[in-house]
Design a protein around this motif. Sequence first.
Motif, PDB file in Angstrom:
ATOM      1  N   SER A 100       0.825  -1.208   0.000  1.00 15.96           N
ATOM      2  CA  SER A 100       0.000   0.000   0.000  1.00 15.96           C
ATOM      3  C   SER A 100       0.862   1.261   0.000  1.00 15.96           C
ATOM      4  O   SER A 100       0.459   2.299  -0.533  1.00 15.96           O
ATOM      5  CB  SER A 100      -0.944   0.008   1.208  1.00 15.96           C
ATOM      6  OG  SER A 100      -0.208  -0.074   2.416  1.00 15.96           O
ATOM      7  N   ALA A 169     -13.296  -1.079  -1.804  1.00 19.92           N
ATOM      8  CA  ALA A 169     -13.041  -1.267  -3.231  1.00 19.92           C
ATOM      9  C   ALA A 169     -14.095  -2.203  -3.798  1.00 19.92           C
ATOM     10  O   ALA A 169     -14.272  -3.326  -3.313  1.00 19.92           O
ATOM     11  CB  ALA A 169     -11.644  -1.843  -3.452  1.00 19.92           C
ATOM     12  N   HIS A 171     -16.244  -3.442  -7.660  1.00 20.63           N
ATOM     13  CA  HIS A 171     -16.178  -3.413  -9.116  1.00 20.63           C
ATOM     14  C   HIS A 171     -17.056  -2.282  -9.625  1.00 20.63           C
ATOM     15  O   HIS A 171     -18.121  -1.993  -9.062  1.00 20.63           O
ATOM     16  CB  HIS A 171     -16.634  -4.749  -9.695  1.00 20.63           C
ATOM     17  CG  HIS A 171     -16.276  -4.918 -11.146  1.00 20.63           C
ATOM     18  ND1 HIS A 171     -16.992  -4.332 -12.169  1.00 20.63           N
ATOM     19  CD2 HIS A 171     -15.250  -5.589 -11.743  1.00 20.63           C
ATOM     20  CE1 HIS A 171     -16.442  -4.640 -13.329  1.00 20.63           C
ATOM     21  NE2 HIS A 171     -15.375  -5.404 -13.089  1.00 20.63           N
ATOM     22  N   LEU A 231      -6.883  -5.629  -5.265  1.00 19.29           N
ATOM     23  CA  LEU A 231      -7.548  -4.831  -6.291  1.00 19.29           C
ATOM     24  C   LEU A 231      -7.761  -5.634  -7.570  1.00 19.29           C
ATOM     25  O   LEU A 231      -8.768  -5.471  -8.256  1.00 19.29           O
ATOM     26  CB  LEU A 231      -6.728  -3.573  -6.584  1.00 19.29           C
ATOM     27  CG  LEU A 231      -6.650  -2.556  -5.438  1.00 19.29           C
ATOM     28  CD1 LEU A 231      -5.695  -1.422  -5.796  1.00 19.29           C
ATOM     29  CD2 LEU A 231      -8.030  -2.004  -5.101  1.00 19.29           C
ATOM     30  N   VAL A 234     -10.778  -7.774  -6.958  1.00 21.35           N
ATOM     31  CA  VAL A 234     -11.988  -6.950  -7.067  1.00 21.35           C
ATOM     32  C   VAL A 234     -12.304  -6.692  -8.534  1.00 21.35           C
ATOM     33  O   VAL A 234     -13.456  -6.813  -8.980  1.00 21.35           O
ATOM     34  CB  VAL A 234     -11.806  -5.617  -6.313  1.00 21.35           C
ATOM     35  CG1 VAL A 234     -12.979  -4.674  -6.595  1.00 21.35           C
ATOM     36  CG2 VAL A 234     -11.688  -5.861  -4.812  1.00 21.35           C
ATOM     37  N   GLN A 235     -11.282  -6.340  -9.303  1.00 23.53           N
ATOM     38  CA  GLN A 235     -11.478  -6.091 -10.729  1.00 23.53           C
ATOM     39  C   GLN A 235     -11.974  -7.340 -11.445  1.00 23.53           C
ATOM     40  O   GLN A 235     -12.747  -7.257 -12.407  1.00 23.53           O
ATOM     41  CB  GLN A 235     -10.161  -5.621 -11.357  1.00 23.53           C
ATOM     42  CG  GLN A 235     -10.251  -5.264 -12.832  1.00 23.53           C
ATOM     43  CD  GLN A 235      -8.955  -4.702 -13.361  1.00 23.53           C
ATOM     44  OE1 GLN A 235      -8.182  -4.104 -12.616  1.00 23.53           O
ATOM     45  NE2 GLN A 235      -8.708  -4.880 -14.643  1.00 23.53           N
ATOM     46  N   VAL A 240     -15.552  -7.708  -2.775  1.00 23.21           N
ATOM     47  CA  VAL A 240     -15.183  -6.353  -2.362  1.00 23.21           C
ATOM     48  C   VAL A 240     -14.043  -6.458  -1.347  1.00 23.21           C
ATOM     49  O   VAL A 240     -13.786  -7.535  -0.802  1.00 23.21           O
ATOM     50  CB  VAL A 240     -16.381  -5.605  -1.750  1.00 23.21           C
ATOM     51  CG1 VAL A 240     -17.519  -5.531  -2.749  1.00 23.21           C
ATOM     52  CG2 VAL A 240     -16.843  -6.268  -0.456  1.00 23.21           C
ATOM     53  N   ALA A 248      -6.300   5.591  -4.101  1.00 23.27           N
ATOM     54  CA  ALA A 248      -7.397   6.042  -4.961  1.00 23.27           C
ATOM     55  C   ALA A 248      -6.938   6.453  -6.355  1.00 23.27           C
ATOM     56  O   ALA A 248      -7.620   6.189  -7.351  1.00 23.27           O
ATOM     57  CB  ALA A 248      -8.142   7.189  -4.295  1.00 23.27           C
ATOM     58  N   VAL A 251      -6.044   3.062  -8.993  1.00 23.69           N
ATOM     59  CA  VAL A 251      -6.901   1.914  -9.307  1.00 23.69           C
ATOM     60  C   VAL A 251      -7.368   2.023 -10.753  1.00 23.69           C
ATOM     61  O   VAL A 251      -7.415   3.124 -11.323  1.00 23.69           O
ATOM     62  CB  VAL A 251      -8.102   1.845  -8.347  1.00 23.69           C
ATOM     63  CG1 VAL A 251      -7.645   1.652  -6.912  1.00 23.69           C
ATOM     64  CG2 VAL A 251      -8.975   3.086  -8.464  1.00 23.69           C
ATOM     65  N   VAL A 255     -12.481  -0.476 -11.152  1.00 25.74           N
ATOM     66  CA  VAL A 255     -12.591  -0.532  -9.691  1.00 25.74           C
ATOM     67  C   VAL A 255     -12.926   0.860  -9.170  1.00 25.74           C
ATOM     68  O   VAL A 255     -12.348   1.851  -9.625  1.00 25.74           O
ATOM     69  CB  VAL A 255     -11.282  -1.034  -9.040  1.00 25.74           C
ATOM     70  CG1 VAL A 255     -11.376  -0.981  -7.515  1.00 25.74           C
ATOM     71  CG2 VAL A 255     -10.984  -2.458  -9.500  1.00 25.74           C
ATOM     72  N   LYS A 256     -13.842   0.919  -8.221  1.00 27.51           N
ATOM     73  CA  LYS A 256     -14.186   2.193  -7.595  1.00 27.51           C
ATOM     74  C   LYS A 256     -13.959   2.102  -6.093  1.00 27.51           C
ATOM     75  O   LYS A 256     -14.299   1.096  -5.463  1.00 27.51           O
ATOM     76  CB  LYS A 256     -15.643   2.550  -7.870  1.00 27.51           C
ATOM     77  CG  LYS A 256     -16.048   3.887  -7.248  1.00 27.51           C
ATOM     78  CD  LYS A 256     -17.501   4.233  -7.516  1.00 27.51           C
ATOM     79  CE  LYS A 256     -17.873   5.559  -6.852  1.00 27.51           C
ATOM     80  NZ  LYS A 256     -19.298   5.890  -7.061  1.00 27.51           N
ATOM     81  N   LEU A 257     -13.370   3.158  -5.534  1.00 27.67           N
ATOM     82  CA  LEU A 257     -13.196   3.240  -4.086  1.00 27.67           C
ATOM     83  C   LEU A 257     -14.298   4.115  -3.511  1.00 27.67           C
ATOM     84  O   LEU A 257     -14.519   5.234  -3.974  1.00 27.67           O
ATOM     85  CB  LEU A 257     -11.829   3.825  -3.729  1.00 27.67           C
ATOM     86  CG  LEU A 257     -10.589   3.018  -4.108  1.00 27.67           C
ATOM     87  CD1 LEU A 257      -9.356   3.630  -3.460  1.00 27.67           C
ATOM     88  CD2 LEU A 257     -10.723   1.565  -3.713  1.00 27.67           C
TER      89      LEU A 257
END
Length: 301
Positions: A100, A169, A171, A231, A234-235, A240, A248, A251, A255-257
Amino acid sequence: MELRQLRQAVMLAETLNFTRAAERLHMAQPPLSASIRKLEEELGVILFDRLPSGVRLTSVGEAVLRDARLALFHADQVRRTAREGAAGTTGLLRLGFTGSAAYELVPRLLRAYRAEYPKVAIEIHESSTSELLRRIESQSVDVALVAYPVLEGTTADVALLRHERLAVAVHADSPLAQRSEISLADLAGEPFIIHSPTLAPHMHSIVLNAFQQAGVQPRVVQQAVQVTSMLGLVQGGMGVALVSAGVAGHVSKQVKLIELVGPGARLDLGMGIATLPGAETPTTRNFVALAHRVMKDAPAD
């Protein structure tokens, strides 16, 4: 043979006069003559022919003086390297960091550090917080950017570098993606991707603690170690995940945060900087000081 004698011989070769050489060396002429004579005796050769008007380098003296100048140059280099090393302006920095931290924090700190200490070589190590703390303890890494707070015993010193927020996170095609904020209660029943309890126990515990505060039992379907892997899952539509809001800007569009709100959202979470007390090198101390200075006025992501 001493460096002092070589400097004296070089000065004499430049002036070809004992009196002028002694003046430039800020010494009396007799001690200079004695020092040059002793150097010649130690080498077993005549470096200077003594003449009524001064001195003249012998052919052997010319050869010796070439190496003498080179030896003095390298001696000065050694002194300069020692001074710079003691100040932390040269040497090696072994930097560890979690996945991270690699997105925004590491690039920010490296840019600042390279600008201020361009001669320091940097060796990087990416791993989990637990592994990085072990490397700090074994002194195979000098300093590490790790998850904060540290939830296991360690001899490393871990100081908070900056606070961070958790984000959810999802989709981009998920119905949840339409929201601007979300609570952990809203994730009940959702397939959840969590950090590995064995390879990333710090974040695993932090995330479970957040769910516990919210009174929710996550439906865990996958485990991962690094944020990039989470991530990616998630994609891929696997579920999630809770990640640092600091990723942010990194990504994919798939993917949406989403901002996390409600119980469990405001944890004492952040990024720490770890070192081993008593084992800090000058380069380590400089990096730690710079990191705190750079992050002092930076807003939390």
